[in-house]
Motif scaffolding. Structure first.
Motif, PDB file in Angstrom:
ATOM      1  N   THR A   1      -0.372   4.933  -0.550  1.00 24.94           N
ATOM      2  CA  THR A   1      -1.638   5.156  -0.326  1.00 24.94           C
ATOM      3  C   THR A   1      -0.528   6.487   0.852  1.00 24.94           C
ATOM      4  OG1 THR A   1      -0.990   3.473   1.936  1.00 24.94           O
ATOM      5  CG2 THR A   1      -3.219   3.683  -0.265  1.00 24.94           C
TER       6      THR A   1
ATOM      7  N   VAL B   1       0.375  -1.467  -0.206  1.00 21.93           N
ATOM      8  CA  VAL B   1      -0.189   0.356  -0.227  1.00 21.93           C
ATOM      9  C   VAL B   1       0.718   1.534  -0.441  1.00 21.93           C
ATOM     10  CG1 VAL B   1      -1.821  -1.163   1.159  1.00 21.93           C
ATOM     11  CG2 VAL B   1      -0.062  -0.016   2.586  1.00 21.93           C
ATOM     12  N   ARG B   2       2.553   1.359  -0.575  1.00 23.96           N
ATOM     13  CA  ARG B   2       2.701   2.078  -0.410  1.00 23.96           C
ATOM     14  C   ARG B   2       2.725   3.565  -1.173  1.00 23.96           C
ATOM     15  NH1 ARG B   2       5.009  -1.570  -3.650  1.00 23.96           N
ATOM     16  NH2 ARG B   2       5.816  -0.732  -5.371  1.00 23.96           N
TER      17      ARG B   2
ATOM     18  N   ASP C   1       1.174   9.758   1.575  1.00 22.29           N
ATOM     19  CA  ASP C   1       1.274  11.479   1.156  1.00 22.29           C
ATOM     20  C   ASP C   1       2.204  11.697   1.473  1.00 22.29           C
ATOM     21  OD1 ASP C   1       0.747  13.936   0.513  1.00 22.29           O
ATOM     22  OD2 ASP C   1      -1.421  14.017   1.048  1.00 22.29           O
ATOM     23  N   PRO C   2       3.542  11.922   0.419  1.00 25.56           N
ATOM     24  CA  PRO C   2       4.795  12.967   1.568  1.00 25.56           C
ATOM     25  C   PRO C   2       4.676  14.221   1.637  1.00 25.56           C
ATOM     26  CG  PRO C   2       4.463  11.609  -0.532  1.00 25.56           C
ATOM     27  CD  PRO C   2       3.405  11.861  -0.555  1.00 25.56           C
TER      28      PRO C   2
ATOM     29  N   ALA D   1       3.486   8.410  11.521  1.00 34.38           N
ATOM     30  CA  ALA D   1       2.065   8.430  11.721  1.00 34.38           C
ATOM     31  C   ALA D   1       1.099   7.078  10.852  1.00 34.38           C
ATOM     32  CB  ALA D   1       1.351   9.759  11.570  1.00 34.38           C
ATOM     33  N   TRP D   2       1.384   7.551   9.855  1.00 37.53           N
ATOM     34  CA  TRP D   2       1.388   6.421   8.038  1.00 37.53           C
ATOM     35  C   TRP D   2       1.693   4.696   9.064  1.00 37.53           C
ATOM     36  CZ3 TRP D   2       3.908   3.230   4.790  1.00 37.53           C
ATOM     37  CH2 TRP D   2       2.948   2.797   3.571  1.00 37.53           C
TER      38      TRP D   2
ATOM     39  N   ARG E   1       2.452  14.180   4.714  1.00 37.03           N
ATOM     40  CA  ARG E   1       2.051  14.157   6.393  1.00 37.03           C
ATOM     41  C   ARG E   1       3.046  13.001   6.145  1.00 37.03           C
ATOM     42  NH1 ARG E   1      -3.561  15.190   6.124  1.00 37.03           N
ATOM     43  NH2 ARG E   1      -4.493  14.220   7.992  1.00 37.03           N
TER      44      ARG E   1
ATOM     45  N   ALA F   1       0.551   3.481  11.645  1.00 41.78           N
ATOM     46  CA  ALA F   1      -1.450   2.490  12.315  1.00 41.78           C
ATOM     47  C   ALA F   1      -1.472   1.752  11.195  1.00 41.78           C
ATOM     48  CB  ALA F   1      -2.302   3.716  10.867  1.00 41.78           C
ATOM     49  N   ILE F   2      -0.243   0.751  10.675  1.00 47.36           N
ATOM     50  CA  ILE F   2      -0.374  -0.095   9.975  1.00 47.36           C
ATOM     51  C   ILE F   2       0.202  -1.091  10.273  1.00 47.36           C
ATOM     52  CG2 ILE F   2       0.681  -2.219   8.170  1.00 47.36           C
ATOM     53  CD1 ILE F   2       0.704   1.377   6.091  1.00 47.36           C
TER      54      ILE F   2
END
Lengths: 220, 218
Positions: A100, A97-98, A102-103, A109-110, A105, A113-114
């Motif tokens: 998804t 899912v790379r 958004d650089p 955090a991304w 942000r 979450a995963i």
């Protein structure tokens, strides 16, 4: 290594870094710009480069992510023996899912979450497995693993050392230990068998134990 | 431990070998706009067929119906946006509350329809047969709209699949309810409101049950 890597990451620069680079008094020195950035920002830049196909930035990023994933999984309560499974599954998900990310942000955090989701999956799997398997802690403790080679060797060695120490005792003391201690005979039985008085046996046993204690623990 | 980290290294190396450039996901608001285009296309088709006059006439007579329609449209937009936002890892779960104000307007204004007989005794009420049509309309339009949302979301990474699927259901049911405004032959009443509520619940529940599974595989 680090310089080459960051320079490679710089090749896939997104708008955010371009802006920083243009603000920097030495725009050519991308490495310096990266080093002064926060780790989260640095990883964001690597991921942006990875999205563009930069393999070295990607591998550096994933290696950098392992500790973060472990920390997230541990926070979720994953046992230490399952941490590596969570790391591997999270890395696979990140790969899938790379696109998804958004650089602009936070990368951390991304990723967290995963990793949390994969940690919860691991906890659920474990919960399901535990509910299927039967545990009897009492039986487990009462029947130590017979195949545990190190434990068996260790206790064998201890017994060997003790036997050697007893063999080296003076004859009277050795007799007292063998009869009273090892064969568990009563004072009167031992007295009959050895032809020594109960008092002499007691004194000899006391002296033998004192000698053995001194030998093994250094106690007087 | 060294053994484990070397297995991570092997995996990282493997993933690096398979690395190809990817097209980044568009921002959630833009993806929402894409889905809304499909809804607008349906609305345009219905308006061409029925014309805007009956809808405007009804709205002029009973403004609360217009508010309910606007509420449903706002709910659809917000629920779709929230679903797309939740499709991106790291976005807060609080996005799920976004459709709430629109939904309150929608439910509140429709609830006024229950008092229809007292407010405007002369309005035409729906019979049992017509309410069944309403139910079929909402469910019928929700199916393709939900399917489209799920297809779009499967390209993302919804880490909360069931919550996202509930929002998908809400978005498509609300969009269908606002499309229904265009060709609604009669005014809202208690029976009608119940039908709408039933349709929305069915669409949301089916999505939560099936969509959650479809999205979690994404």
């Amino acid at each position: 290594m680090s310089q080459a890597l960051t320079a490679a990451a710089g090749m896939g620069l997104d708008s955010g870094l371009s802006l920083r680079a243009s603000l920097d008094p030495v725009p050519a020195d991308v490495v310096m710009v990266n080093d002064s950035e926060s780790p989260d920002r640095r990883r964001a830049v690597w991921m942006a480069a990875a999205q563009a196909g930069d393999r070295r930035a990607y591998e550096r990023l994933l290696a950098d992510s392992v500790a973060l994933i472990r920390a997230t999984a541990r926070r979720q309560g994953v046992a230490s023996d399952s941490l590596d499974d969570v790391v591997q599954e999270t890395l696979l998900t990140v790969h899938r899912v790379r696109h998804t990310y958004d650089p602009s942000r936070s990368y951390d955090a991304w990723l967290s979450a995963i990793a949390s989701r994969r940690a919860i999956d691991a906890l659920r799997r474990r919960g399901r497995r535990d509910s299927r398997e039967l545990h009897d802690d009492y039986a487990l403790n009462r029947h130590p693993d017979a195949d545990d080679a190190s434990v068996a060797t260790e206790s064998g060695q201890r017994a060997q050392r003790l036997h050697e120490a007893i063999a080296e005792l003076p004859p009277g003391q050795r007799e007292a230990v063998e009869q009273l201690g090892l064969r568990e005979r009563t004072l009167s039985e031992a007295s009959e068998l050895t032809g020594r008085s109960a008092g002499a046996l007691k004194v000899n046993l006391h002296r033998a134990l004192k000698a053995l204690r001194e030998r093994f623990h250094g106690e007087p | 431990m060294p053994e484990q980290s070397s297995s991570h290294e092997a995996l990282i190396d493997h993933l690096g070998t398979g690395l190809v450039p990817v097209r980044r996901l568009l921002p959630p608001w833009l993806r929402t706009a894409g889905w809304l285009l499909a809804v607008l296309a349906l609305a345009a088709g219905l308006l061409l067929h029925y014309g805007a006059a009956p809808m405007l006439r009804r709205w002029a007579a009973t403004p609360d119906l217009a508010w309910a329609g606007i509420g449903a449209a706002i709910t659809a937009i917000c629920a779709a946006w929230a679903a797309f936002a939740l499709g991106v890892p790291g976005r807060r779960a609080a996005w799920a509350w976004l459709p709430l104000p629109g939904a309150l307007l929608w439910i509140g204004a429709s609830g006024l329809g229950c008092l229809r007989t007292w407010i405007a005794p002369g309005t035409q009420l729906a019979g049992l047969h017509q309410t069944a049509d309403c139910l079929l309309f909402i469910i019928g339009f929700s199916v393709p709209l939900s399917a489209l949302l799920i297809v779009l979301l499967r390209r993302a990474c919804p880490l909360r699949p069931v919550l996202t699927a509930v929002l998908v259901g809400l978005a498509s049911a609300a969009a269908s309810a606002s499309l229904l405004e265009i060709c609604h032959a009669y005014d809202s009443a208690a029976t009608d409101l119940l039908t709408h509520a039933l349709a929305v619940v069915v669409v949301v529940a089916v999505n939560a049950a099936m969509g959650g599974r479809l999205l979690s595989k994404a």
